[in-house]
Enzyme design. Sequence first.
Site, short mmCIF file in Angstrom:
data_model
loop_
_atom_site.label_atom_id
_atom_site.label_comp_id
_atom_site.label_asym_id
_atom_site.label_seq_id
_atom_site.Cartn_x
_atom_site.Cartn_y
_atom_site.Cartn_z
N TRP A 33 -1.37 -4.59 -5.06
CA TRP A 33 -1.07 -3.13 -5.52
C TRP A 33 -0.72 -2.38 -4.23
O TRP A 33 0.07 -1.56 -4.02
CB TRP A 33 -2.10 -2.52 -6.43
CG TRP A 33 -1.96 -1.27 -6.69
CD1 TRP A 33 -2.34 -0.21 -6.04
CD2 TRP A 33 -0.57 -0.59 -7.25
NE1 TRP A 33 -1.85 1.09 -6.49
CE2 TRP A 33 -0.85 0.71 -7.19
CE3 TRP A 33 0.58 -1.32 -7.81
CZ2 TRP A 33 0.26 1.51 -7.68
CZ3 TRP A 33 1.60 -0.45 -8.24
CH2 TRP A 33 1.31 0.78 -8.32
N THR A 76 -9.03 1.76 -5.43
CA THR A 76 -8.09 1.39 -4.55
C THR A 76 -7.02 0.45 -4.66
O THR A 76 -5.72 0.54 -4.17
CB THR A 76 -9.21 0.66 -3.39
OG1 THR A 76 -9.73 -0.28 -3.75
CG2 THR A 76 -9.78 1.80 -2.61
N ASP A 114 -15.92 2.02 -3.77
CA ASP A 114 -14.86 1.20 -4.33
C ASP A 114 -15.00 0.78 -5.71
O ASP A 114 -16.36 0.55 -6.12
CB ASP A 114 -14.47 -0.01 -3.46
CG ASP A 114 -13.28 -0.68 -3.76
OD1 ASP A 114 -12.39 -0.71 -3.24
OD2 ASP A 114 -13.12 -1.33 -4.84
N HIS A 120 -8.65 -3.04 0.71
CA HIS A 120 -9.54 -2.02 0.23
C HIS A 120 -10.06 -0.82 1.23
O HIS A 120 -10.27 0.43 0.94
CB HIS A 120 -10.95 -2.57 -0.50
CG HIS A 120 -10.45 -3.55 -1.80
ND1 HIS A 120 -10.57 -3.38 -2.92
CD2 HIS A 120 -9.65 -4.62 -1.61
CE1 HIS A 120 -10.32 -4.24 -3.78
NE2 HIS A 120 -9.75 -5.04 -2.96
N GLN A 155 -0.67 -8.80 -9.99
CA GLN A 155 0.55 -8.99 -9.58
C GLN A 155 1.56 -9.39 -10.53
O GLN A 155 2.70 -8.76 -10.20
CB GLN A 155 0.27 -10.15 -8.42
CG GLN A 155 -0.61 -9.97 -7.12
CD GLN A 155 -1.03 -11.08 -6.48
OE1 GLN A 155 -0.40 -12.26 -6.73
NE2 GLN A 155 -2.09 -10.82 -5.68
N SER A 170 0.81 -3.38 -1.47
CA SER A 170 1.89 -3.89 -0.91
C SER A 170 2.94 -3.10 -1.55
O SER A 170 4.00 -2.57 -1.22
CB SER A 170 2.10 -5.32 -0.60
OG SER A 170 1.29 -5.84 0.07
C1 UDX Z 1 -5.75 -8.17 -3.52
C2 UDX Z 1 -5.30 -8.79 -4.92
O1 UDX Z 1 -4.95 -10.12 -4.55
C3 UDX Z 1 -4.01 -8.08 -5.39
O2 UDX Z 1 -3.76 -8.62 -6.82
C4 UDX Z 1 -4.50 -6.55 -5.71
O3 UDX Z 1 -3.54 -5.95 -6.45
C5 UDX Z 1 -4.90 -5.85 -4.38
O4 UDX Z 1 -6.07 -6.77 -3.93
P1 UDX Z 1 -4.31 -8.14 -1.44
O5 UDX Z 1 -3.68 -9.74 -1.08
O6 UDX Z 1 -5.32 -7.82 -0.35
O7 UDX Z 1 -4.45 -7.89 -2.85
O8 UDX Z 1 -2.63 -7.53 -1.16
P2 UDX Z 1 -2.44 -5.90 -1.20
O9 UDX Z 1 -3.05 -5.16 -2.29
O10 UDX Z 1 -1.14 -5.88 -0.99
O11 UDX Z 1 -3.10 -5.43 0.21
C6 UDX Z 1 -2.62 -5.83 1.32
C7 UDX Z 1 -3.00 -4.83 2.66
O12 UDX Z 1 -2.99 -5.54 3.76
C8 UDX Z 1 -1.87 -4.01 2.70
O13 UDX Z 1 -2.39 -2.79 2.83
C9 UDX Z 1 -0.93 -4.29 3.68
O14 UDX Z 1 -0.15 -3.15 4.25
C10 UDX Z 1 -1.86 -4.75 4.63
N1 UDX Z 1 -1.33 -5.90 5.31
C11 UDX Z 1 -0.97 -7.34 4.87
C12 UDX Z 1 -1.07 -5.59 6.94
O15 UDX Z 1 -1.24 -4.73 7.23
N2 UDX Z 1 -0.33 -6.84 7.29
C13 UDX Z 1 -0.28 -8.02 7.22
O16 UDX Z 1 0.34 -8.71 7.67
C14 UDX Z 1 -0.33 -8.33 5.70
#
Ligand code: UDX
Length: 452
Positions: free
Chosen positions: A347, A133, A111, A19, A369, A349
């Site tokens: 979302w 977000t 948010d 977020h 997801q 990723s």
């Molecule tokens: C959460 C919920 O689990 C998901 O269902 C919803 O869609 C978004 O919020 P999260 O686990 O935080 O998801 O994953 P994601 O939304 O993919 O965000 C992860 C963020 O961390 C991405 O911006 C990714 O680039 C970053 N990240 C992750 C890193 O920079 N490095 C890492 O090693 C892992």
Amino acid sequence: MDKEMNGRILAVPFPSPGHINPMTQLCKRLVFKGFKATIVLTKFIAKNIKGKSDLVQIETISDGDDEFHIFARQSVPDSVVRFTKHGSESLAQLIEKYESLGDPIVCVIYDSLLPWVVEVPKKLGLISVVFFTQQSAVNFFGYYSYHKLLPNPVVQFPVSIPGLPLLYLQDIPTYGIYQDHHTLVANQFSTVDKADFAFVNTFYELEEEVLEAMSKVCQMMTVGPTIPSFYLDNRIENDKAYGLSLPQDASTWLNWLNSKSAGSVVYASLSSVGYASPNVKQMEELAYGLKGSNYNFLWVVKSFEMEKLPENFIEETSDKGLIVQWCPQLEVLSNKAVGCILSHCGWNSTIEAISLGVPIVAMPMWADQLTNAKFIQDVWKVGVRVKCDENGIAGREEIEACIREVTNGERATEINKSCAKWKTLAKEAVSEGGTSDRNINELVSKLTGSLD
Ligand code: UDX
């Protein structure tokens, strides 16, 4: 950069990387349009986050539990009550502080998981923007339809929602033991009608059909992908750094990736959320799936997950695998060595991989997801989804097969074509005059008008 308009924007992200990252990027885009911006973090997050942006200031508010992550120590409902009380008070004080410094706040962006924030700008007569977000428009509309439009939300399969393909059980968000989080997600909709603008982190071209269907019941404006222009190749000066990130050791992964040939690495990362983690059996299958694929792999394994790795796995695979506890994902995804991402389909990723043109092996675990995985495979055609057995486990052979399928299997050509198409459209959306840029400009016009 546009002319300085002497207005400051306050942005309040939900306290977690998925977020904070998009919120920071949205702020940076507004800074490039002449505003000043401050990101408001909880005290615990501010202490633990590394890196800073010269473009965006950081301030803190209290969530009532400043020594720990508020959601880690108590139930979600208790956390929400505490955060609402302490956060509202300290946010109002922060706005007063800026006012007394002669640096007034013109707008509060918050948010969608923190719907209580809207009351603070409303009371002070400030413009408010709710920012989704962490969700696609598809998921927004799915949840919205379930919670707001259905008189008796009994789901019958397949589920039919305007603008979406038919959804089956495996495509529908599931919360399992995390039902409290579902309440958090459902509460987001209470705020949409109250805010002056509702932004969503996607781009119009990617979700055109659902956005059109949605526009009949609620107006959402696309402002994504909220990725630094540097990675999208439409560089805005000074826009390389993400701004804020968790601790990371760049030397290990960067040197390692740079030593690998183009497209030879699978980047695997399943969630940044602490509690959502594959079980021991799934970790084992994933480990041997990565090993058996014969690709190199860079795998993000959180510290508490290390004990779930098979014995001697790290030593056995040291010639082709690197395990890290965190890495800057955007930099990794934009490295030529990466041939695909194996992702939980959070979302952020998902949209990051789509915008950077990286094929996806979808391994969804919970919540939105599952729907993202459906779209990745069947609608956007940028990847394949692993199939699970009756116990919900994706086996090693299945994982290996999916990695091969997106990299050089039968569907690889079509997948690569789709990846290239979305990459171009993502870049266009945020470039000057693109769909997302125009929506941000609508906010800019409103704010500029309020300053005249
Ligand atoms: C959460 C919920 O689990 C998901 O269902 C919803 O869609 C978004 O919020 P999260 O686990 O935080 O998801 O994953 P994601 O939304 O993919 O965000 C992860 C963020 O961390 C991405 O911006 C990714 O680039 C970053 N990240 C992750 C890193 O920079 N490095 C890492 O090693 C892992």
